[in-house]
Design a protein around this motif. Sequence first.
Motif, PDB file in Angstrom:
ATOM      1  N   THR A 279       0.829  -1.199   0.000  1.00 49.90           N
ATOM      2  CA  THR A 279       0.000   0.000   0.000  1.00 49.90           C
ATOM      3  C   THR A 279       0.865   1.250   0.000  1.00 49.90           C
ATOM      4  O   THR A 279       2.050   1.209   0.341  1.00 49.90           O
ATOM      5  CB  THR A 279      -0.911   0.045   1.244  1.00 49.90           C
ATOM      6  OG1 THR A 279      -0.069   0.107   2.415  1.00 49.90           O
ATOM      7  CG2 THR A 279      -1.826  -1.168   1.316  1.00 49.90           C
TER       8      THR A 279
ATOM      9  N   GLU B 143       0.514   3.526   2.090  1.00 51.35           N
ATOM     10  CA  GLU B 143       0.822   3.757   3.501  1.00 51.35           C
ATOM     11  C   GLU B 143       2.133   3.084   3.904  1.00 51.35           C
ATOM     12  O   GLU B 143       2.934   3.658   4.636  1.00 51.35           O
ATOM     13  CB  GLU B 143      -0.321   3.269   4.408  1.00 51.35           C
ATOM     14  CG  GLU B 143      -1.580   4.089   4.312  1.00 51.35           C
ATOM     15  CD  GLU B 143      -2.485   3.690   3.155  1.00 51.35           C
ATOM     16  OE1 GLU B 143      -2.224   2.661   2.471  1.00 51.35           O
ATOM     17  OE2 GLU B 143      -3.464   4.412   2.908  1.00 51.35           O
TER      18      GLU B 143
ATOM     19  N   THR C  78      -0.819   5.977   8.508  1.00 53.13           N
ATOM     20  CA  THR C  78      -2.275   5.941   8.453  1.00 53.13           C
ATOM     21  C   THR C  78      -2.759   6.074   7.018  1.00 53.13           C
ATOM     22  O   THR C  78      -2.036   6.563   6.151  1.00 53.13           O
ATOM     23  CB  THR C  78      -2.882   7.104   9.266  1.00 53.13           C
ATOM     24  OG1 THR C  78      -2.519   8.339   8.636  1.00 53.13           O
ATOM     25  CG2 THR C  78      -2.419   7.086  10.703  1.00 53.13           C
ATOM     26  N   ALA C  79      -3.981   5.668   6.807  1.00 51.37           N
ATOM     27  CA  ALA C  79      -4.619   5.925   5.520  1.00 51.37           C
ATOM     28  C   ALA C  79      -4.876   7.427   5.421  1.00 51.37           C
ATOM     29  O   ALA C  79      -4.992   8.116   6.435  1.00 51.37           O
ATOM     30  CB  ALA C  79      -5.926   5.144   5.425  1.00 51.37           C
TER      31      ALA C  79
ATOM     32  N   GLY D 244      -6.590   2.392   9.345  1.00 52.54           N
ATOM     33  CA  GLY D 244      -6.030   1.172   8.757  1.00 52.54           C
ATOM     34  C   GLY D 244      -6.091   0.018   9.734  1.00 52.54           C
ATOM     35  O   GLY D 244      -6.121   0.211  10.950  1.00 52.54           O
TER      36      GLY D 244
END
Length: 154
Positions: A14, A16, A113-114, A120
Amino acid sequence: MANAQTYLVIIDGTEESRVALRFAAQRASHVDASVTLLHVMREPEFMPLGAVQEAIRAEAAEEGEALLAAYADEAEALAGTRPQTVLLCGEAGPTIHGYIQNEPRIRALVLATATKGSPGPLIAHFSGERIGQLPCVIITVPGGLTADRIIEIS
């Protein structure tokens, strides 16, 4: 740096995890620490044909190793040293927690974090009652930080 303290970054592909990697690599280079990249692959569903299950597991391991190698290249470009990589199999939260409990060199678990919505699943897993059970600090990096801002604050 064999005995150096390490910043643990969870790599899951991701954006992130890329933000957490950037922060950890920059920070580690400033404090003479190392970076460890950890990817947790899911255990394949049970199949009565063991050869098929093993083939699926081998393919997942190959993909996990390739993902770790790509992120290790990025970390090396940022910090000048190649991070250690670890590939484990299991459910992410408990597997990571177990790894941290058994690895005394970990200085910090670095998560990002998202950028919107819930922070998340890993942040959710390690917050609340589990946060008091870790033998290291958790560094939570806002997922929306730019690469330039990460350099400034790390």
